[in-house]
Design a protein around this motif. Structure first.
Motif, PDB file in Angstrom:
ATOM      1  N   ILE A 192      -8.832   4.643  -3.557  1.00  0.00           N
ATOM      2  CA  ILE A 192      -8.984   3.577  -3.058  1.00  0.00           C
ATOM      3  C   ILE A 192      -8.615   3.543  -1.544  1.00  0.00           C
ATOM      4  CG2 ILE A 192      -8.733   1.093  -3.166  1.00  0.00           C
ATOM      5  CD1 ILE A 192     -10.301   2.276  -5.568  1.00  0.00           C
ATOM      6  N   GLY A 193      -9.450   2.953  -0.650  1.00  0.00           N
ATOM      7  CA  GLY A 193      -9.079   2.877   0.782  1.00  0.00           C
ATOM      8  C   GLY A 193      -8.998   1.406   1.036  1.00  0.00           C
ATOM      9  N   TRP A 194      -8.259   1.342   1.974  1.00  0.00           N
ATOM     10  CA  TRP A 194      -8.310  -0.328   2.713  1.00  0.00           C
ATOM     11  C   TRP A 194      -8.994  -0.116   4.123  1.00  0.00           C
ATOM     12  CZ3 TRP A 194      -8.290  -5.144   0.986  1.00  0.00           C
ATOM     13  CH2 TRP A 194      -7.589  -5.363  -0.310  1.00  0.00           C
ATOM     14  N   THR A 196      -2.825   9.142  -5.658  1.00  0.00           N
ATOM     15  CA  THR A 196      -2.047   8.557  -6.868  1.00  0.00           C
ATOM     16  C   THR A 196      -1.030   7.903  -6.333  1.00  0.00           C
ATOM     17  OG1 THR A 196      -0.637  10.599  -6.557  1.00  0.00           O
ATOM     18  CG2 THR A 196      -2.649  10.917  -7.653  1.00  0.00           C
ATOM     19  N   LYS A 197      -0.293   7.394  -7.397  1.00  0.00           N
ATOM     20  CA  LYS A 197       1.138   6.588  -6.806  1.00  0.00           C
ATOM     21  C   LYS A 197       1.770   7.329  -5.929  1.00  0.00           C
ATOM     22  CE  LYS A 197       1.121   3.470 -10.735  1.00  0.00           C
ATOM     23  NZ  LYS A 197       2.117   3.150 -12.012  1.00  0.00           N
ATOM     24  N   SER A 198       1.831   8.625  -5.959  1.00  0.00           N
ATOM     25  CA  SER A 198       2.798   9.488  -5.000  1.00  0.00           C
ATOM     26  C   SER A 198       1.934  10.218  -3.663  1.00  0.00           C
ATOM     27  CB  SER A 198       3.662  10.514  -5.688  1.00  0.00           C
ATOM     28  OG  SER A 198       2.675  11.168  -6.298  1.00  0.00           O
ATOM     29  N   SER A 199       0.824   9.681  -3.627  1.00  0.00           N
ATOM     30  CA  SER A 199      -0.155  10.412  -2.435  1.00  0.00           C
ATOM     31  C   SER A 199      -0.942   9.272  -1.762  1.00  0.00           C
ATOM     32  CB  SER A 199      -0.982  11.456  -3.139  1.00  0.00           C
ATOM     33  OG  SER A 199      -1.870  11.991  -2.360  1.00  0.00           O
ATOM     34  N   THR A 200      -0.382   9.043  -0.650  1.00  0.00           N
ATOM     35  CA  THR A 200      -0.879   7.938   0.092  1.00  0.00           C
ATOM     36  C   THR A 200      -1.241   8.545   1.461  1.00  0.00           C
ATOM     37  OG1 THR A 200       1.368   7.191   0.788  1.00  0.00           O
ATOM     38  CG2 THR A 200       0.207   6.095  -1.406  1.00  0.00           C
ATOM     39  N   TYR A 201      -1.941   7.739   2.164  1.00  0.00           N
ATOM     40  CA  TYR A 201      -2.354   8.164   3.767  1.00  0.00           C
ATOM     41  C   TYR A 201      -2.388   6.699   4.510  1.00  0.00           C
ATOM     42  CZ  TYR A 201      -5.226   8.018   7.755  1.00  0.00           C
ATOM     43  OH  TYR A 201      -5.671   7.876   9.213  1.00  0.00           O
ATOM     44  N   TYR A 202      -1.620   6.624   5.702  1.00  0.00           N
ATOM     45  CA  TYR A 202      -1.772   5.465   6.318  1.00  0.00           C
ATOM     46  C   TYR A 202      -1.958   5.906   7.827  1.00  0.00           C
ATOM     47  CZ  TYR A 202       1.422   3.426   3.005  1.00  0.00           C
ATOM     48  OH  TYR A 202       2.007   3.019   1.746  1.00  0.00           O
ATOM     49  N   SER A 203      -2.791   5.093   8.460  1.00  0.00           N
ATOM     50  CA  SER A 203      -3.151   5.185  10.011  1.00  0.00           C
ATOM     51  C   SER A 203      -2.095   4.808  11.002  1.00  0.00           C
ATOM     52  CB  SER A 203      -4.596   4.328  10.035  1.00  0.00           C
ATOM     53  OG  SER A 203      -4.156   2.993  10.366  1.00  0.00           O
ATOM     54  N   SER A 253      -2.215   2.576  12.838  1.00  0.00           N
ATOM     55  CA  SER A 253      -2.406   1.106  13.158  1.00  0.00           C
ATOM     56  C   SER A 253      -1.355   0.393  12.073  1.00  0.00           C
ATOM     57  CB  SER A 253      -3.539   1.038  12.882  1.00  0.00           C
ATOM     58  OG  SER A 253      -4.668   1.384  13.864  1.00  0.00           O
ATOM     59  N   VAL A 254      -1.178   1.002  11.031  1.00  0.00           N
ATOM     60  CA  VAL A 254      -0.382   0.187  10.271  1.00  0.00           C
ATOM     61  C   VAL A 254       0.936   0.893   9.693  1.00  0.00           C
ATOM     62  CG1 VAL A 254      -2.263  -1.272   9.400  1.00  0.00           C
ATOM     63  CG2 VAL A 254      -1.917   1.013   8.019  1.00  0.00           C
ATOM     64  N   LYS A 255       0.902   2.128   9.949  1.00  0.00           N
ATOM     65  CA  LYS A 255       2.014   3.043   9.561  1.00  0.00           C
ATOM     66  C   LYS A 255       3.372   2.437   9.877  1.00  0.00           C
ATOM     67  CE  LYS A 255       1.265   7.623   9.786  1.00  0.00           C
ATOM     68  NZ  LYS A 255       1.141   8.905  10.508  1.00  0.00           N
ATOM     69  N   GLY A 256       4.293   2.374   8.914  1.00  0.00           N
ATOM     70  CA  GLY A 256       5.742   1.989   9.169  1.00  0.00           C
ATOM     71  C   GLY A 256       5.811   0.512   8.804  1.00  0.00           C
ATOM     72  N   ARG A 257       4.660  -0.558   8.899  1.00  0.00           N
ATOM     73  CA  ARG A 257       4.685  -1.785   8.574  1.00  0.00           C
ATOM     74  C   ARG A 257       3.912  -2.088   7.421  1.00  0.00           C
ATOM     75  NH1 ARG A 257       0.957  -5.002  11.655  1.00  0.00           N
ATOM     76  NH2 ARG A 257      -0.607  -3.720  12.685  1.00  0.00           N
ATOM     77  N   SER A 258       3.393  -1.204   6.591  1.00  0.00           N
ATOM     78  CA  SER A 258       2.503  -1.527   5.527  1.00  0.00           C
ATOM     79  C   SER A 258       2.815  -0.498   4.186  1.00  0.00           C
ATOM     80  CB  SER A 258       1.033  -1.416   6.022  1.00  0.00           C
ATOM     81  OG  SER A 258       0.618   0.080   6.140  1.00  0.00           O
ATOM     82  N   THR A 259       2.447  -1.151   3.032  1.00  0.00           N
ATOM     83  CA  THR A 259       2.545  -0.086   2.032  1.00  0.00           C
ATOM     84  C   THR A 259       1.359  -0.588   1.026  1.00  0.00           C
ATOM     85  OG1 THR A 259       4.848  -0.584   1.895  1.00  0.00           O
ATOM     86  CG2 THR A 259       4.133   0.174   0.068  1.00  0.00           C
ATOM     87  N   ILE A 260       0.750   0.694   0.660  1.00  0.00           N
ATOM     88  CA  ILE A 260      -0.319   0.584  -0.334  1.00  0.00           C
ATOM     89  C   ILE A 260       0.159   1.052  -1.538  1.00  0.00           C
ATOM     90  CG2 ILE A 260      -1.035   2.908   0.229  1.00  0.00           C
ATOM     91  CD1 ILE A 260      -4.122   1.891  -0.201  1.00  0.00           C
ATOM     92  N   VAL A 314      -5.364  -2.302  -6.745  1.00  0.00           N
ATOM     93  CA  VAL A 314      -4.590  -1.789  -5.434  1.00  0.00           C
ATOM     94  C   VAL A 314      -4.206  -2.753  -4.541  1.00  0.00           C
ATOM     95  CG1 VAL A 314      -4.805  -0.145  -3.561  1.00  0.00           C
ATOM     96  CG2 VAL A 314      -5.861   0.473  -5.759  1.00  0.00           C
ATOM     97  N   TYR A 315      -2.872  -2.749  -4.156  1.00  0.00           N
ATOM     98  CA  TYR A 315      -2.457  -3.591  -3.270  1.00  0.00           C
ATOM     99  C   TYR A 315      -2.287  -3.078  -1.834  1.00  0.00           C
ATOM    100  CZ  TYR A 315      -1.311  -5.538  -7.750  1.00  0.00           C
ATOM    101  OH  TYR A 315      -1.512  -6.255  -9.035  1.00  0.00           O
ATOM    102  N   LEU A 316      -2.522  -4.060  -0.841  1.00  0.00           N
ATOM    103  CA  LEU A 316      -1.993  -3.489   0.505  1.00  0.00           C
ATOM    104  C   LEU A 316      -1.029  -4.489   1.209  1.00  0.00           C
ATOM    105  CD1 LEU A 316      -2.351  -1.537   3.054  1.00  0.00           C
ATOM    106  CD2 LEU A 316      -4.141  -3.067   3.719  1.00  0.00           C
TER     107      LEU A 316
END
Length: 119
Positions: free
Chosen positions: A34-36, A54-61, A63-70, A79-81
């Motif tokens: 799932i992507g946002w 998976t719960k332990s495998s995520t990607y952040y751009s 633009s939101v890295k450091g201030r968001s959690t998926i 899925v939550y953002l």
């Protein structure tokens, strides 16, 4: 075929936080990535913000890295953002999208939820 419904958007002030939700209807939710994304203006390309494999495998751009959690809850098929320290530049329509594991392209999109950040 998976179907997606976003919720949680709204009007907030700069510096506030928001949690977006993406609820899926499929029996095989755990098999989907799932992507946002967000689209800041009509005709502008949708930008991938975060993705969860998976719960332990995520990607952040950036633009939101450091201030968001998926995160994802495979029991609730959601899925939550979490977005923190929102800025007026975060104003956009936010979409979640799904792709089956191993596929390159996202094939299913939700209808989008509007996030407006006032200064």
């Amino acid at each position: 075929q998976v179907q997606l419904v976003e919720s949680g958007g709204g009007l907030v002030q700069a510096g506030d936080s928001l949690r977006l939700s993406c609820a899926a209807s499929t029996r095989t939710f755990a098999n989907y990535v799932i992507g946002w994304f967000r689209q800041q203006a009509p005709g502008k390309e949708r930008e991938l913000l975060a993705a969860i494999y998976t719960k332990s495998s995520t990607y952040y751009s950036d633009s939101v890295k450091g201030r968001s959690t998926i995160s994802r809850d495979d029991i609730k098929k959601t899925v939550y953002l979490q977005l923190n320290t929102l800025k007026p530049d975060d104003t956009a329509v936010y979409y979640c999208a799904a792709k089956f594991r191993g596929n390159v392209n996202y094939t299913t999109w939700g209808q989008g939820t509007q996030v407006t950040v006032s200064s």
